[in-house]
Design a protein around this motif. Structure first.
Motif, mmCIF file in Angstrom:
data_model
loop_
_atom_site.group_PDB
_atom_site.id
_atom_site.type_symbol
_atom_site.label_atom_id
_atom_site.label_comp_id
_atom_site.label_asym_id
_atom_site.label_seq_id
_atom_site.Cartn_x
_atom_site.Cartn_y
_atom_site.Cartn_z
ATOM 1 N N ILE A 165 0.842 -1.203 0.000
ATOM 2 C CA ILE A 165 0.000 0.000 0.000
ATOM 3 C C ILE A 165 0.878 1.255 0.000
ATOM 4 O O ILE A 165 0.639 2.195 -0.776
ATOM 5 N N LEU A 166 1.902 1.269 0.852
ATOM 6 C CA LEU A 166 2.798 2.432 0.887
ATOM 7 C C LEU A 166 3.539 2.591 -0.448
ATOM 8 O O LEU A 166 3.727 3.712 -0.929
ATOM 9 N N GLU A 167 3.921 1.472 -1.051
ATOM 10 C CA GLU A 167 4.576 1.511 -2.360
ATOM 11 C C GLU A 167 3.631 2.083 -3.414
ATOM 12 O O GLU A 167 4.030 2.892 -4.264
ATOM 13 N N ALA A 168 2.341 1.695 -3.357
ATOM 14 C CA ALA A 168 1.354 2.182 -4.323
ATOM 15 C C ALA A 168 1.126 3.683 -4.144
ATOM 16 O O ALA A 168 1.036 4.427 -5.130
ATOM 17 N N ILE A 169 1.029 4.152 -2.918
ATOM 18 C CA ILE A 169 0.815 5.583 -2.664
ATOM 19 C C ILE A 169 2.006 6.384 -3.183
ATOM 20 O O ILE A 169 1.840 7.431 -3.819
ATOM 21 N N ASP A 170 3.219 5.863 -2.927
ATOM 22 C CA ASP A 170 4.423 6.567 -3.411
ATOM 23 C C ASP A 170 4.517 6.495 -4.933
ATOM 24 O O ASP A 170 4.911 7.465 -5.583
ATOM 25 N N GLY A 171 4.150 5.334 -5.507
ATOM 26 C CA GLY A 171 4.249 5.159 -6.948
ATOM 27 C C GLY A 171 3.243 6.007 -7.707
ATOM 28 O O GLY A 171 3.550 6.570 -8.769
ATOM 29 N N LEU A 172 2.027 6.125 -7.182
ATOM 30 C CA LEU A 172 1.009 6.949 -7.845
ATOM 31 C C LEU A 172 1.339 8.429 -7.696
ATOM 32 O O LEU A 172 1.051 9.214 -8.598
ATOM 33 N N GLU A 214 0.147 11.124 -6.192
ATOM 34 C CA GLU A 214 -0.887 12.125 -6.464
ATOM 35 C C GLU A 214 -0.898 13.150 -5.332
ATOM 36 O O GLU A 214 -0.710 12.804 -4.171
ATOM 37 N N LYS A 215 -1.144 14.398 -5.714
ATOM 38 C CA LYS A 215 -1.070 15.497 -4.751
ATOM 39 C C LYS A 215 -2.153 15.373 -3.676
ATOM 40 O O LYS A 215 -1.903 15.608 -2.491
ATOM 41 N N THR A 216 -3.376 14.991 -4.089
ATOM 42 C CA THR A 216 -4.489 14.901 -3.135
ATOM 43 C C THR A 216 -4.637 13.507 -2.552
ATOM 44 O O THR A 216 -5.594 13.244 -1.832
ATOM 45 N N GLY A 217 -3.730 12.590 -2.852
ATOM 46 C CA GLY A 217 -3.815 11.233 -2.329
ATOM 47 C C GLY A 217 -4.409 10.295 -3.364
ATOM 48 O O GLY A 217 -4.861 10.708 -4.427
ATOM 49 N N SER A 218 -4.421 9.003 -3.029
ATOM 50 C CA SER A 218 -4.895 7.976 -3.954
ATOM 51 C C SER A 218 -6.107 7.279 -3.369
ATOM 52 O O SER A 218 -6.158 6.998 -2.168
ATOM 53 N N SER A 219 -7.065 6.963 -4.241
ATOM 54 C CA SER A 219 -8.265 6.271 -3.778
ATOM 55 C C SER A 219 -7.962 4.792 -3.580
ATOM 56 O O SER A 219 -6.941 4.271 -4.037
ATOM 57 N N LYS A 220 -8.881 4.104 -2.900
ATOM 58 C CA LYS A 220 -8.704 2.683 -2.641
ATOM 59 C C LYS A 220 -8.674 1.903 -3.950
ATOM 60 O O LYS A 220 -7.873 0.965 -4.102
ATOM 61 N N ALA A 221 -9.496 2.272 -4.923
ATOM 62 C CA ALA A 221 -9.533 1.571 -6.208
ATOM 63 C C ALA A 221 -8.206 1.722 -6.945
ATOM 64 O O ALA A 221 -7.677 0.750 -7.515
ATOM 65 N N LYS A 222 -7.637 2.929 -6.934
ATOM 66 C CA LYS A 222 -6.358 3.148 -7.622
ATOM 67 C C LYS A 222 -5.232 2.378 -6.935
ATOM 68 O O LYS A 222 -4.363 1.811 -7.607
ATOM 69 N N ILE A 223 -5.244 2.348 -5.608
ATOM 70 C CA ILE A 223 -4.226 1.601 -4.877
ATOM 71 C C ILE A 223 -4.331 0.113 -5.213
ATOM 72 O O ILE A 223 -3.334 -0.566 -5.470
ATOM 73 N N SER A 224 -5.557 -0.396 -5.253
ATOM 74 C CA SER A 224 -5.781 -1.808 -5.563
ATOM 75 C C SER A 224 -5.301 -2.147 -6.968
ATOM 76 O O SER A 224 -4.628 -3.165 -7.184
ATOM 77 N N LYS A 225 -5.641 -1.319 -7.958
ATOM 78 C CA LYS A 225 -5.207 -1.575 -9.342
ATOM 79 C C LYS A 225 -3.691 -1.519 -9.472
ATOM 80 O O LYS A 225 -3.090 -2.308 -10.200
ATOM 81 N N TYR A 226 -3.041 -0.587 -8.760
ATOM 82 C CA TYR A 226 -1.589 -0.472 -8.808
ATOM 83 C C TYR A 226 -0.940 -1.749 -8.259
ATOM 84 O O TYR A 226 0.000 -2.283 -8.834
ATOM 85 N N ILE A 227 -1.486 -2.245 -7.130
ATOM 86 C CA ILE A 227 -0.931 -3.459 -6.523
ATOM 87 C C ILE A 227 -1.142 -4.651 -7.451
ATOM 88 O O ILE A 227 -0.257 -5.496 -7.617
ATOM 89 N N LYS A 252 -10.849 13.230 2.213
ATOM 90 C CA LYS A 252 -11.662 13.351 1.002
ATOM 91 C C LYS A 252 -11.627 12.059 0.168
ATOM 92 O O LYS A 252 -11.372 12.078 -1.037
ATOM 93 N N ASN A 253 -11.857 10.911 0.834
ATOM 94 C CA ASN A 253 -11.896 9.587 0.194
ATOM 95 C C ASN A 253 -10.570 9.203 -0.453
ATOM 96 O O ASN A 253 -10.543 8.365 -1.349
ATOM 97 N N ASN A 254 -9.477 9.797 -0.058
ATOM 98 C CA ASN A 254 -8.158 9.464 -0.593
ATOM 99 C C ASN A 254 -7.199 9.186 0.551
ATOM 100 O O ASN A 254 -7.304 9.767 1.636
ATOM 101 N N TYR A 255 -6.261 8.292 0.291
ATOM 102 C CA TYR A 255 -5.251 7.933 1.274
ATOM 103 C C TYR A 255 -3.923 8.540 0.846
ATOM 104 O O TYR A 255 -3.574 8.519 -0.331
ATOM 105 N N MET A 256 -3.178 9.085 1.818
ATOM 106 C CA MET A 256 -1.864 9.654 1.514
ATOM 107 C C MET A 256 -0.980 9.515 2.745
ATOM 108 O O MET A 256 -1.463 9.252 3.840
ATOM 109 N N ARG A 257 0.316 9.693 2.527
ATOM 110 C CA ARG A 257 1.250 9.656 3.652
ATOM 111 C C ARG A 257 1.089 10.932 4.466
ATOM 112 O O ARG A 257 0.827 11.992 3.901
ATOM 113 N N PRO A 258 1.252 10.848 5.793
ATOM 114 C CA PRO A 258 1.123 12.072 6.600
ATOM 115 C C PRO A 258 2.285 13.024 6.344
ATOM 116 O O PRO A 258 3.400 12.611 6.054
ATOM 117 N N ASP A 259 2.001 14.319 6.448
ATOM 118 C CA ASP A 259 3.020 15.346 6.269
ATOM 119 C C ASP A 259 3.918 15.347 7.508
ATOM 120 O O ASP A 259 3.425 15.466 8.632
#
Length: 178
Positions: free
Chosen positions: A16-23, A25-38, A70-77
């Protein structure tokens, strides 16, 4: 037994962390995008892949490893302040001087009564005379009570019942023209 050509998938938290970093995205990644990336990176996933991603995202969000906004997951600042808990923040504590020994805490509740009757009687005698029950008399002596009019005594032999007496019934006229 695993075959030599295939490698086991890393834990979901790492994926999941790899998918968030790989995508990225500025506003974070949705669960569907994370799943497709994995799924695109790791082809050999179990059949309950979507449930495992949901569970792991929830655990990581609760642990503070990722942020949900906002329905998106991202790493904390890293520069953002830590999330405050509910209620008033505690006051800053001043350091205690060296050699300070904290006093024993007070016991909670009412102190227990004395077990033997003799010590209780001695303690009461030491306090003075026991108080009389009821309201204390007025200072300067009580004035004599006024003479109250007494209700007339009921007729001898007639016993009054409890409660309100029945309503008086009017006398019924005798039947005329019988």
């Amino acid at each position: 037994m695993a075959e030599e050509g295939t490698t086991a998938a890393p834990p979901y938290s790492e994926m999941i962390l790899e998918a968030i970093d790989g995508l990225n995205e500025k506003t974070g990644s949705s669960k569907a995008k994370i799943s497709k990336y994995i799924e695109s990176k790791h082809g050999d996933l179990p059949s309950d892949h979507s449930e495992q991603i949901s569970d792991q995202l929830t655990k990581m969000k609760d642990a503070g490893e990722i942020v949900f906004a906002k329905n998106n997951y991202m790493r904390p600042d890293p520069n953002s302040p830590a999330k405050r808990s509910r209620g008033r923040p505690p006051k800053p504590k001043e350091p205690l001087p060296e050699g300070y020994v904290a006093p024993a805490p007070k016991p909670r509740g009412r102190p227990p009564k004395a077990k033997d009757g003799l010590s209780a009687k001695l303690a009461k005698a030491a306090e003075g005379l026991p108080k009389r029950r009821g309201r204390p008399p007025k200072a300067g002596g009580a004035p004599p009570k006024k003479q109250q009019k007494k209700a007339p005594a009921p007729a001898a032999g007639a016993k009054r019942g409890r409660g309100r007496p029945p309503k008086a019934k009017p006398a019924v006229a005798a039947a005329v023209g019988a």
